[in-house]
Design an enzyme around this catalytic site. Sequence first.
Site, PDB file in Angstrom:
ATOM      1  N   GLU A   1      24.586 -34.192  -2.524  1.00 47.08           N
ATOM      2  CA  GLU A   1      25.131 -33.461  -1.370  1.00 47.08           C
ATOM      3  C   GLU A   1      26.063 -32.306  -1.731  1.00 47.08           C
ATOM      4  OE1 GLU A   1      26.264 -36.218   1.727  1.00 47.08           O
ATOM      5  OE2 GLU A   1      24.128 -36.496   2.087  1.00 47.08           O
TER       6      GLU A   1
ATOM      7  N   HIS B   1      45.900 -31.209  -8.546  1.00 51.33           N
ATOM      8  CA  HIS B   1      45.536 -31.339  -9.961  1.00 51.33           C
ATOM      9  C   HIS B   1      44.580 -32.514 -10.179  1.00 51.33           C
ATOM     10  CE1 HIS B   1      49.940 -29.711 -10.661  1.00 51.33           C
ATOM     11  NE2 HIS B   1      49.134 -28.762 -10.219  1.00 51.33           N
TER      12      HIS B   1
ATOM     13  N   HIS C   1      44.624 -26.292 -15.234  1.00 49.12           N
ATOM     14  CA  HIS C   1      45.711 -26.526 -14.258  1.00 49.12           C
ATOM     15  C   HIS C   1      45.242 -27.380 -13.066  1.00 49.12           C
ATOM     16  CE1 HIS C   1      49.416 -24.877 -11.962  1.00 49.12           C
ATOM     17  NE2 HIS C   1      48.897 -25.881 -11.277  1.00 49.12           N
TER      18      HIS C   1
ATOM     19  N   HIS D   1      46.280 -27.041  -2.715  1.00 47.04           N
ATOM     20  CA  HIS D   1      46.231 -27.000  -4.184  1.00 47.04           C
ATOM     21  C   HIS D   1      46.616 -28.363  -4.748  1.00 47.04           C
ATOM     22  CE1 HIS D   1      47.067 -25.975  -8.332  1.00 47.04           C
ATOM     23  NE2 HIS D   1      48.330 -26.304  -8.185  1.00 47.04           N
TER      24      HIS D   1
ATOM     25  N   GLU E   1      54.165 -21.760  -5.114  1.00 46.32           N
ATOM     26  CA  GLU E   1      52.835 -21.134  -5.050  1.00 46.32           C
ATOM     27  C   GLU E   1      52.598 -20.430  -3.713  1.00 46.32           C
ATOM     28  OE1 GLU E   1      51.387 -20.877  -7.727  1.00 46.32           O
ATOM     29  OE2 GLU E   1      51.656 -22.668  -8.953  1.00 46.32           O
TER      30      GLU E   1
HETATM   31  O1  2HA Z   1      54.274 -27.108  -7.339  1.00 42.41           O
HETATM   32  O2  2HA Z   1      51.309 -27.653  -8.529  1.00 42.41           O
HETATM   33  O3  2HA Z   1      51.135 -25.168  -9.350  1.00 42.41           O
HETATM   34  C1  2HA Z   1      53.617 -27.715  -8.353  1.00 42.41           C
HETATM   35  C2  2HA Z   1      52.347 -27.058  -8.671  1.00 42.41           C
HETATM   36  C3  2HA Z   1      52.389 -25.682  -9.165  1.00 42.41           C
HETATM   37 ZN    ZN Z   2      49.693 -26.869  -9.672  1.00 41.99          ZN
END
Ligand code: 2HA
Ligand code: ZN
Length: 270
Positions: free
Chosen positions: A169, A141, A210, A139, A116
Amino acid sequence: MKDMLKAPFLTEMIRTQTNMYAHGWDERNGGNISLLLDEKEAAEYVNVNKVIRAIPTGFSQPELNGKYFLVTGTGKYFKNAQYTPETDLGLIRLADGGQTAELLWGFEDGGRFTSELPAHMMSHAARLKVCPENRVVLHCHPTNILAMTFVHTLDEREFTRTLWRMCTECIMVFPDGVNVLPWMLCGTNEIGAATAEKMKTARIVVWAQHGIYGAGRDLDEAFGLIETVEKAAEVYLKIAHLPRLNTLTDEQLKIMEKGYGVKAREGYLD
Ligand code: 2HA
Ligand code: ZN
Protein backbone atom coordinates in the site's frame (compact mmCIF):
# COMPACT_ATOMS: atom_id res chain seq x y z
CA MET A 1 -14.21 31.80 26.35
CA LYS A 2 -14.08 28.00 26.23
CA ASP A 3 -11.52 25.98 28.18
CA MET A 4 -8.37 25.58 26.08
CA LEU A 5 -7.50 22.30 27.80
CA LYS A 6 -10.68 20.83 26.31
CA ALA A 7 -10.14 22.16 22.77
CA PRO A 8 -10.36 19.22 20.32
CA PHE A 9 -7.28 20.48 18.46
CA LEU A 10 -5.24 20.54 21.70
CA THR A 11 -6.45 17.09 22.76
CA GLU A 12 -5.61 15.72 19.32
CA MET A 13 -2.16 17.30 19.41
CA ILE A 14 -1.37 15.78 22.81
CA ARG A 15 -2.70 12.41 21.70
CA THR A 16 -0.48 12.52 18.63
CA GLN A 17 2.61 13.47 20.66
CA THR A 18 1.93 10.72 23.19
CA ASN A 19 1.49 8.19 20.41
CA MET A 20 4.65 9.32 18.63
CA TYR A 21 6.62 8.99 21.86
CA ALA A 22 5.20 5.49 22.33
CA HIS A 23 6.39 4.59 18.83
CA GLY A 24 9.94 5.56 19.81
CA TRP A 25 10.08 8.38 17.29
CA ASP A 26 10.62 11.20 19.80
CA GLU A 27 13.30 10.46 22.34
CA ARG A 28 14.09 13.21 24.85
CA ASN A 29 13.06 16.53 23.22
CA GLY A 30 13.14 15.07 19.69
CA GLY A 31 10.44 16.06 17.26
CA ASN A 32 8.14 19.01 16.74
CA ILE A 33 4.67 19.65 15.34
CA SER A 34 2.81 22.67 14.02
CA LEU A 35 -0.93 22.73 13.39
CA LEU A 36 -2.57 25.54 11.43
CA LEU A 37 -5.81 26.76 13.03
CA ASP A 38 -8.64 28.91 11.69
CA GLU A 39 -8.92 32.27 13.39
CA LYS A 40 -12.51 31.40 14.34
CA GLU A 41 -11.41 28.13 15.90
CA ALA A 42 -8.62 29.83 17.88
CA ALA A 43 -10.88 32.68 18.99
CA GLU A 44 -13.21 30.26 20.77
CA TYR A 45 -10.40 29.44 23.21
CA VAL A 46 -8.10 32.47 23.41
CA ASN A 47 -8.52 36.23 23.42
CA VAL A 48 -7.00 37.05 20.05
CA ASN A 49 -6.59 40.69 21.13
CA LYS A 50 -4.41 39.81 24.09
CA VAL A 51 -0.83 39.08 23.12
CA ILE A 52 1.05 37.56 26.06
CA ARG A 53 4.51 37.96 24.52
CA ALA A 54 5.86 38.91 21.09
CA ILE A 55 8.76 36.63 20.16
CA PRO A 56 11.05 37.30 17.18
CA THR A 57 11.19 34.33 14.78
CA GLY A 58 14.38 35.20 12.89
CA PHE A 59 12.79 34.70 9.47
CA SER A 60 10.10 36.22 7.34
CA GLN A 61 7.14 34.43 5.75
CA PRO A 62 4.66 37.04 4.53
CA GLU A 63 2.18 34.47 3.09
CA LEU A 64 1.49 33.26 6.61
CA ASN A 65 1.07 36.67 8.20
CA GLY A 66 -1.85 36.65 10.65
CA LYS A 67 -2.12 32.87 10.68
CA TYR A 68 -2.61 30.91 13.91
CA PHE A 69 -0.61 27.82 14.83
CA LEU A 70 -0.53 25.44 17.74
CA VAL A 71 3.16 24.51 18.05
CA THR A 72 5.34 22.35 20.28
CA GLY A 73 7.89 24.06 22.52
CA THR A 74 11.65 24.01 22.26
CA GLY A 75 13.37 21.63 24.67
CA LYS A 76 10.08 20.02 25.66
CA TYR A 77 9.58 16.26 25.75
CA PHE A 78 6.70 14.74 23.76
CA LYS A 79 6.20 12.21 26.55
CA ASN A 80 5.29 15.02 28.96
CA ALA A 81 2.87 17.03 26.82
CA GLN A 82 -0.11 15.19 28.31
CA TYR A 83 0.86 16.31 31.83
CA THR A 84 2.01 19.90 31.20
CA PRO A 85 0.38 21.13 27.98
CA GLU A 86 0.36 24.77 29.11
CA THR A 87 4.17 24.87 29.26
CA ASP A 88 4.98 22.39 26.48
CA LEU A 89 2.70 23.84 23.80
CA GLY A 90 1.89 27.32 22.58
CA LEU A 91 -0.69 28.99 20.39
CA ILE A 92 0.97 31.67 18.27
CA ARG A 93 -0.07 34.09 15.56
CA LEU A 94 2.49 35.24 13.01
CA ALA A 95 2.83 39.01 12.62
CA ASP A 96 5.21 41.48 10.92
CA GLY A 97 5.34 39.31 7.81
CA GLY A 98 6.27 36.27 9.88
CA GLN A 99 9.11 37.96 11.75
CA THR A 100 7.20 37.93 15.03
CA ALA A 101 5.29 35.16 16.77
CA GLU A 102 2.59 36.58 19.03
CA LEU A 103 1.98 34.21 21.91
CA LEU A 104 -1.72 33.91 22.74
CA TRP A 105 -1.65 30.85 24.98
CA GLY A 106 0.89 28.43 26.48
CA PHE A 107 4.66 28.34 27.03
CA GLU A 108 3.76 29.39 30.57
CA ASP A 109 7.27 28.80 31.93
CA GLY A 110 8.64 31.55 29.69
CA GLY A 111 9.52 29.04 26.96
CA ARG A 112 9.17 29.43 23.23
CA PHE A 113 8.32 27.56 20.07
CA THR A 114 10.39 24.75 18.56
CA SER A 115 13.84 25.54 17.19
CA GLU A 116 12.58 24.12 13.90
CA LEU A 117 9.95 26.85 13.43
CA PRO A 118 11.62 28.05 10.19
CA ALA A 119 11.31 24.57 8.59
CA HIS A 120 7.72 24.31 9.82
CA MET A 121 6.50 27.71 8.64
CA MET A 122 8.35 27.59 5.33
CA SER A 123 6.97 24.08 4.74
CA HIS A 124 3.40 25.21 5.56
CA ALA A 125 3.73 28.00 3.01
CA ALA A 126 5.05 25.56 0.39
CA ARG A 127 2.41 22.87 1.02
CA LEU A 128 -0.50 25.35 1.09
CA LYS A 129 0.37 26.30 -2.48
CA VAL A 130 0.05 22.66 -3.57
CA CYS A 131 -2.76 21.64 -1.20
CA PRO A 132 -4.86 24.48 0.29
CA GLU A 133 -6.26 22.06 2.91
CA ASN A 134 -2.84 21.31 4.40
CA ARG A 135 -2.84 21.98 8.16
CA VAL A 136 -0.04 19.94 9.67
CA VAL A 137 3.75 19.75 9.52
CA LEU A 138 5.25 17.08 11.71
CA HIS A 139 8.89 16.18 12.41
CA CYS A 140 10.30 13.19 14.28
CA HIS A 141 13.15 10.67 14.42
CA PRO A 142 11.77 7.24 13.42
CA THR A 143 14.45 4.60 13.96
CA ASN A 144 14.24 2.66 10.71
CA ILE A 145 14.06 5.63 8.35
CA LEU A 146 17.00 7.15 10.19
CA ALA A 147 18.95 3.88 9.95
CA MET A 148 18.12 3.56 6.26
CA THR A 149 19.82 6.89 5.50
CA PHE A 150 23.13 5.29 6.56
CA VAL A 151 22.98 2.29 4.24
CA HIS A 152 20.85 3.30 1.24
CA THR A 153 21.67 5.76 -1.53
CA LEU A 154 20.03 9.14 -0.88
CA ASP A 155 18.98 9.41 -4.53
CA GLU A 156 15.29 10.33 -4.21
CA ARG A 157 14.03 8.14 -7.01
CA GLU A 158 15.91 5.11 -5.72
CA PHE A 159 14.95 5.80 -2.11
CA THR A 160 11.28 6.11 -3.08
CA ARG A 161 11.32 3.00 -5.28
CA THR A 162 12.85 0.93 -2.48
CA LEU A 163 10.14 2.04 -0.06
CA TRP A 164 7.29 1.52 -2.54
CA ARG A 165 8.43 -2.08 -2.93
CA MET A 166 8.34 -2.88 0.79
CA CYS A 167 4.56 -2.95 1.30
CA THR A 168 1.76 -3.14 -1.22
CA GLU A 169 0.00 0.00 0.00
CA CYS A 170 2.99 2.35 0.04
CA ILE A 171 2.39 3.68 -3.45
CA MET A 172 -1.19 4.46 -2.49
CA VAL A 173 -0.17 6.34 0.68
CA PHE A 174 2.73 8.30 -0.80
CA PRO A 175 2.44 8.29 -4.61
CA ASP A 176 4.36 11.58 -4.66
CA GLY A 177 7.33 9.70 -3.20
CA VAL A 178 9.90 10.68 -0.65
CA ASN A 179 12.27 13.62 -1.02
CA VAL A 180 15.62 13.51 0.73
CA LEU A 181 17.88 16.25 2.08
CA PRO A 182 21.55 15.45 2.63
CA TRP A 183 22.77 16.11 6.18
CA MET A 184 22.55 19.78 7.17
CA LEU A 185 22.65 21.57 10.50
CA CYS A 186 19.13 21.58 11.96
CA GLY A 187 17.28 24.52 13.51
CA THR A 188 18.45 26.99 10.86
CA ASN A 189 16.69 29.07 8.21
CA GLU A 190 18.87 27.29 5.61
CA ILE A 191 17.50 23.83 6.40
CA GLY A 192 14.05 25.42 6.62
CA ALA A 193 14.28 26.81 3.10
CA ALA A 194 15.75 23.55 1.76
CA THR A 195 12.95 21.52 3.40
CA ALA A 196 10.27 23.83 2.02
CA GLU A 197 11.77 23.54 -1.47
CA LYS A 198 11.50 19.72 -1.19
CA MET A 199 7.92 20.06 0.16
CA LYS A 200 6.85 21.53 -3.18
CA THR A 201 6.94 18.07 -4.76
CA ALA A 202 6.29 15.61 -1.90
CA ARG A 203 4.63 15.45 1.51
CA ILE A 204 7.58 13.56 2.96
CA VAL A 205 11.08 14.97 3.35
CA VAL A 206 13.74 12.76 4.90
CA TRP A 207 16.59 14.51 6.69
CA ALA A 208 19.57 12.21 6.26
CA GLN A 209 21.09 11.04 9.56
CA HIS A 210 18.41 12.95 11.46
CA GLY A 211 14.76 12.09 10.81
CA ILE A 212 11.73 12.91 8.74
CA TYR A 213 9.19 15.64 7.97
CA GLY A 214 5.63 14.87 6.97
CA ALA A 215 2.76 17.15 5.95
CA GLY A 216 -0.96 16.50 5.86
CA ARG A 217 -4.47 17.85 6.10
CA ASP A 218 -4.78 16.72 9.70
CA LEU A 219 -2.69 15.13 12.43
CA ASP A 220 -3.92 11.62 11.64
CA GLU A 221 -3.01 11.95 7.98
CA ALA A 222 0.51 13.28 8.67
CA PHE A 223 1.04 10.63 11.36
CA GLY A 224 -0.23 7.83 9.12
CA LEU A 225 2.03 8.97 6.31
CA ILE A 226 5.13 8.77 8.48
CA GLU A 227 3.92 5.51 10.01
CA THR A 228 3.69 3.97 6.53
CA VAL A 229 7.12 5.21 5.42
CA GLU A 230 8.64 4.01 8.68
CA LYS A 231 7.03 0.57 8.32
CA ALA A 232 8.45 0.25 4.79
CA ALA A 233 11.91 1.25 6.07
CA GLU A 234 11.63 -1.38 8.80
CA VAL A 235 10.83 -4.10 6.26
CA TYR A 236 13.74 -2.92 4.13
CA LEU A 237 16.19 -3.18 7.02
CA LYS A 238 14.90 -6.66 7.89
CA ILE A 239 15.52 -7.98 4.37
CA ALA A 240 18.29 -5.80 2.92
CA HIS A 241 21.04 -8.25 3.92
CA LEU A 242 19.15 -11.42 2.92
CA PRO A 243 18.89 -13.10 -0.48
CA ARG A 244 15.83 -11.65 -2.24
CA LEU A 245 13.66 -14.46 -3.67
CA ASN A 246 10.60 -12.35 -4.47
CA THR A 247 9.96 -8.69 -5.07
CA LEU A 248 7.33 -6.24 -6.26
CA THR A 249 7.98 -5.39 -9.89
CA ASP A 250 7.36 -2.13 -11.73
CA GLU A 251 4.56 -3.96 -13.55
CA GLN A 252 2.87 -4.71 -10.23
CA LEU A 253 3.40 -1.15 -9.00
CA LYS A 254 1.67 0.06 -12.17
CA ILE A 255 -1.24 -2.32 -11.54
CA MET A 256 -1.55 -0.84 -8.02
CA GLU A 257 -1.40 2.67 -9.45
CA LYS A 258 -4.41 1.85 -11.65
CA GLY A 259 -6.18 -0.18 -8.98
CA TYR A 260 -5.87 2.51 -6.30
CA GLY A 261 -6.51 5.35 -8.74
CA VAL A 262 -3.32 7.23 -7.82
CA LYS A 263 -0.62 8.75 -9.98
CA ALA A 264 2.92 7.73 -9.13
CA ARG A 265 5.57 10.47 -9.27
CA GLU A 266 6.41 11.16 -12.93
CA GLY A 267 9.35 9.09 -14.13
CA TYR A 268 9.64 7.02 -10.95
CA LEU A 269 8.35 3.77 -12.49
CA ASP A 270 10.21 2.05 -15.32
O1 2HA B 1 13.62 19.76 18.69
O2 2HA B 1 13.96 17.24 16.68
O3 2HA B 1 15.29 18.72 14.97
C1 2HA B 1 14.29 18.60 18.53
C2 2HA B 1 14.47 18.24 17.12
C3 2HA B 1 15.27 19.13 16.28
ZN1 ZN C 1 14.87 16.51 14.90
